[in-house]
Design an enzyme around this catalytic site. Sequence first.
Site, short mmCIF file in Angstrom:
data_model
loop_
_atom_site.label_atom_id
_atom_site.label_comp_id
_atom_site.label_asym_id
_atom_site.label_seq_id
_atom_site.Cartn_x
_atom_site.Cartn_y
_atom_site.Cartn_z
N ARG A 1 -9.44 8.24 -0.79
CA ARG A 1 -10.41 8.69 0.20
C ARG A 1 -11.25 9.83 -0.34
O ARG A 1 -10.82 10.57 -1.23
CB ARG A 1 -9.71 9.13 1.49
CG ARG A 1 -9.23 7.96 2.34
CD ARG A 1 -8.56 8.46 3.60
NE ARG A 1 -8.27 7.35 4.51
CZ ARG A 1 -9.07 6.95 5.48
NH1 ARG A 1 -10.23 7.57 5.68
NH2 ARG A 1 -8.74 5.94 6.25
N THR B 1 -7.06 6.48 10.42
CA THR B 1 -6.90 5.33 9.55
C THR B 1 -8.19 4.53 9.63
O THR B 1 -9.06 4.83 10.44
CB THR B 1 -5.68 4.48 9.96
OG1 THR B 1 -5.50 3.40 9.03
CG2 THR B 1 -5.86 3.89 11.36
N THR B 2 -8.33 3.52 8.78
CA THR B 2 -9.56 2.73 8.79
C THR B 2 -9.67 2.01 10.12
O THR B 2 -8.83 1.19 10.48
CB THR B 2 -9.56 1.72 7.62
OG1 THR B 2 -9.32 2.42 6.41
CG2 THR B 2 -10.89 1.00 7.53
N HIS C 1 -5.68 3.68 -1.52
CA HIS C 1 -7.01 4.05 -1.03
C HIS C 1 -7.30 5.49 -1.44
O HIS C 1 -6.66 6.43 -0.96
CB HIS C 1 -7.02 3.91 0.50
CG HIS C 1 -8.35 4.19 1.13
ND1 HIS C 1 -8.58 4.00 2.48
CD2 HIS C 1 -9.53 4.63 0.63
CE1 HIS C 1 -9.83 4.33 2.77
NE2 HIS C 1 -10.42 4.72 1.66
N GLU D 1 -11.20 -9.36 2.83
CA GLU D 1 -9.93 -9.04 3.48
C GLU D 1 -10.22 -8.90 4.96
O GLU D 1 -11.01 -8.05 5.38
CB GLU D 1 -9.31 -7.76 2.92
CG GLU D 1 -7.98 -7.43 3.59
CD GLU D 1 -7.18 -6.36 2.86
OE1 GLU D 1 -6.37 -5.69 3.54
OE2 GLU D 1 -7.36 -6.21 1.64
N ASP E 1 -0.21 4.50 0.07
CA ASP E 1 -0.93 5.69 0.52
C ASP E 1 -0.02 6.71 1.19
O ASP E 1 -0.13 7.92 0.95
CB ASP E 1 -2.03 5.32 1.52
CG ASP E 1 -3.21 4.60 0.90
OD1 ASP E 1 -3.24 4.46 -0.33
OD2 ASP E 1 -4.09 4.17 1.66
N HIS E 2 0.85 6.23 2.07
CA HIS E 2 1.56 7.18 2.94
C HIS E 2 2.80 7.78 2.28
O HIS E 2 3.39 8.70 2.86
CB HIS E 2 1.82 6.54 4.29
CG HIS E 2 0.53 6.28 5.01
ND1 HIS E 2 -0.32 7.30 5.38
CD2 HIS E 2 -0.11 5.13 5.33
CE1 HIS E 2 -1.41 6.79 5.94
NE2 HIS E 2 -1.30 5.48 5.92
N ARG F 1 -7.02 12.89 1.18
CA ARG F 1 -5.97 13.29 2.12
C ARG F 1 -4.60 12.75 1.72
O ARG F 1 -3.58 13.27 2.17
CB ARG F 1 -6.31 12.84 3.54
CG ARG F 1 -6.23 11.34 3.75
CD ARG F 1 -6.52 10.95 5.19
NE ARG F 1 -7.89 11.24 5.56
CZ ARG F 1 -8.44 10.81 6.71
NH1 ARG F 1 -7.72 10.13 7.56
NH2 ARG F 1 -9.70 11.09 6.97
N ASN G 1 0.85 -1.19 0.00
CA ASN G 1 0.00 0.00 0.00
C ASN G 1 0.89 1.25 0.00
O ASN G 1 1.74 1.41 0.87
CB ASN G 1 -0.90 -0.01 1.24
CG ASN G 1 -1.89 1.13 1.26
OD1 ASN G 1 -1.53 2.28 1.06
ND2 ASN G 1 -3.15 0.82 1.51
N GLU H 1 -8.75 0.67 -3.07
CA GLU H 1 -9.57 0.72 -1.86
C GLU H 1 -10.46 1.95 -1.91
O GLU H 1 -10.00 3.05 -2.25
CB GLU H 1 -8.69 0.78 -0.61
CG GLU H 1 -7.95 -0.50 -0.32
CD GLU H 1 -7.22 -0.48 1.00
OE1 GLU H 1 -6.86 -1.56 1.49
OE2 GLU H 1 -7.01 0.62 1.56
N GLY I 1 1.02 -1.56 4.36
CA GLY I 1 1.45 -0.25 3.91
C GLY I 1 2.21 0.55 4.94
O GLY I 1 3.41 0.76 4.82
N HIS J 1 -3.93 -4.72 7.75
CA HIS J 1 -4.08 -3.61 8.70
C HIS J 1 -3.21 -3.86 9.92
O HIS J 1 -3.44 -4.78 10.70
CB HIS J 1 -5.51 -3.35 9.14
CG HIS J 1 -5.71 -1.93 9.61
ND1 HIS J 1 -5.88 -0.86 8.76
CD2 HIS J 1 -5.69 -1.39 10.86
CE1 HIS J 1 -6.00 0.27 9.44
NE2 HIS J 1 -5.88 -0.03 10.71
N GLY J 2 -2.17 -3.02 10.06
CA GLY J 2 -1.30 -3.07 11.23
C GLY J 2 -0.22 -4.13 11.19
O GLY J 2 0.52 -4.27 12.16
#
Length: 252
Positions: free
Chosen positions: A50, A105-106, A48, A156, A14-15, A54, A12, A75, A221, A199-200
Amino acid sequence: MSKASPLRLGVNVDHVATLRNARGGARPDPVRAALVAIEAGADGITAHLREDRRHIRDNDMARLKAEISRPLNFEMAATEDMLRISIATKPHAVCLVPERREELTTEGGLDVVGQHNALTPYVARLNDAGIRVSLFIAADTAQIEMAAKLRAPVIEIHTGAWCDAVVNGHLDKAESEWKRIVAGAALACSAGLEVHAGHGLDYATAEKIASLGEIAELNIGYFMMGEALFVGLGETVRVMRAAMERGRKAGG
């Protein structure tokens, strides 16, 4: 699914866009990060888009689809605007996720039980467009059973609660969450769903969850982008792949 089947890694990006947007310029470029990750062994790229843009922006999604050689996992929240963009972009897959504008975050899985009627047309329209649909849900029996009824071919599993408990040393909570994931992955696989997780996840939790033969793909990610600051993204992808392979072998 064979216990020896390969486990895919989706990275991922995103960041990378979060860091870019902090200064409002063009760098660092999330598409460049995607290309580096693929060269180092990533099987796919996740991003993702959004509603508040963002981090990832519309043009990032278009460029990712045009420039990467591996599958793109888009996403998004289940909204008409996102549906329009995803159908125009034609990614390999769309993962429907919950989204609140104020969240960092989600925060949890999609409530496919409570939102069944609202989600049904989105899943159908994405299926009709030839886009694989994934639902980002908790490892909960009712959610998994409803996901199968919605005709989404993939789920997922949200691993955030388990990962948080592991990192914070909450051993009882970690064990109970792990048992939920194990049972959920088995149930989903028996229902004919392809099972992903994310996630995480870090090196240690990715290695452990890789031991579950039912899981076909991990999407990771934030941790990887943080590690990349110190050792580079290519090295981070290679170390993550090695951890996943160790876990897969340990699971038989």
